[in-house]
Design an enzyme around this catalytic site. Structure first.
Site, PDB file in Angstrom:
ATOM      1  CB  CYS A 136      -1.279  -0.067   1.172  1.00 45.49           C
ATOM      2  SG  CYS A 136      -1.993   1.395   1.357  1.00 45.49           S
ATOM      3  CB  CYS A 139      -0.491   2.679   4.120  1.00 48.55           C
ATOM      4  SG  CYS A 139      -2.228   2.285   3.471  1.00 48.55           S
ATOM      5  CG  ASP A 140       3.367   1.282   4.348  1.00 47.38           C
ATOM      6  OD1 ASP A 140       2.503   1.998   5.587  1.00 47.38           O
ATOM      7  OD2 ASP A 140       3.331   0.691   4.294  1.00 47.38           O
TER       8      ASP A 140
END
Ligand code: NDP
Length: 311
Positions: A136, A139-140
């Site tokens: 992801c 997200c990261d």
């Protein structure tokens, strides 16, 4: 035992589950929606959604899911944070057991458990998960500011993630196993025009390299010549598709060879009367927020008709 009767049990959130909850609530089915492992589903880990009608300026996946959740609660849906771990669909009412110890006796069930990211299956990929390996970028990606990273895949997700990362990172390698991208034209164009993205055609990762600090490179193999090539990256992002979350229903609910639940003739009916499926868990083809929402609506209507037919 903590038992509860319910007319319509919706398993899984996301656009399909929440939409089913909105329609089922407005049909007085008093639905209970169990949100599952990832409340809001996959859209909570995507970037901007630009193709959902009604949002001319786009909207983030998280915001859209919060809105859908709020809307379903406003019309009366009972949304609970719990995970179904066992279902018995051969008896009626159906039984669903959850991690919190609840047992639901459901007159109808809507399965909207979605799909999850696929992994390559490399040992080193598992070893460095959370230490540079991620599925992801949204997200990261933030953790790799001004660093060099790699994205694996040639579909829309891979192109979207590579484009997203190019706004944060100093360089993005896009590792594509063939000599063409599967992605839509608009996404392909975005990638090809982006000076920060280097596409490595005909390559597949064979090992993620790293040390105690985390990922520091990837060993690639040329899929045509077998030649090896090492790249230096600190982030390694998978974007190679998804598999449907249908394992719990295996052997009882009919699925195709890839595990996608088979629904009948354009409806949401499964092979078990009273059990319906909506969203990505039954859609290997379109997999869009709007199509998932549409099928959630259909599932609630199918459930209502089923329940009326039993009265
Ligand atoms: P796709 O299945 O479309 O693409 C997966 C990609 O990963 C393919 O390029 C595939 O290669 C590659 N791949 C699969 N397995 C491996 C492996 N083991 N090693 C290396 N590469 C691998 O998945 P997506 O998640 O990209 O897209 C799913 C759906 O969601 C699509 O319908 C897409 O259009 C849609 N989508 C739409 C978006 C938008 O409209 N904004 C954004 C994101 C997704 P190969 O091509 O060789 O099979």
């Amino acid at each position: 035992m903590n038992k509860e009767k319910v007319k319509c049990l919706i398993i899984g959130s996301g656009p399909a589950g929440y939409t089913a909850a909105i329609y089922a609530s407005r049909s007085n089915l008093n639905p209970i929606l169990l949100e599952g492992m990832q409340p809001g589903g996959q859209l909570t880990i995507t970037t901007e959604i630009e193709n959902y009608p009604g949002y001319p300026d786009g909207i983030t996946g998280t915001e859209m899911m919060q809105d859908l959740r709020r809307q379903s609660e406003r019309v009366g849906a009972d949304i609970r944070t719990d995970i179904v771990n066992k279902v018995s669909l051969k008896e009626y009412p159906f039984i669903a057991e959850t991690d919190s110890g609840k047992v639901y006796e459901a007159e109808s069930i809507i399965i909207s458990t979605g799909a999850s990211a696929k992994w390559l299956g490399l040992e080193s990929e598992t070893k460095y998960r959370g230490m540079g390996v991620s599925a992801c970028a949204t997200c990261d990606g933030f953790f790799y500011k001004n660093q060099e990273v790699a994205v694996v895949g040639g579909g829309d997700t891979a192109c979207e993630e590579a484009t997203f990362l190019s706004n944060i990172c100093s360089k993005v390698y896009l590792i594509v196993r063939r000599d063409e991208l599967r992605a839509s034209q608009i996404m392909r164009d975005r990638v090809m025009k982006n000076p920060k993205i280097e596409v490595l055609w005909n390559h597949k990762p064979i090992e993620v390299l790293g040390d105690k600090q985390g990922v520091n490179g990837v060993m690639l193999e040329n899929t045509k010549t077998g030649d090896l090539k090492q790249i230096t990256v600190t982030g390694f992002f998978l974007a190679i598709g998804h598999h449907p979350n249908s394992d719990m229903f295996k052997g009882v609910i009919d699925t195709d060879a890839n595990g996608y639940i088979i629904t009948k003739n354009g409806t949401t009916h499964t092979n078990i009367p009273g059990v319906f499926a909506a969203g990505d868990v039954q859609d290997s083809n379109y997999r869009q927020a709007i199509t998932a929402a549409g099928s959630g609506c259909k599932a609630a209507m199918d459930a209502e008709r089923f329940l009326i037919s039993r009265d």
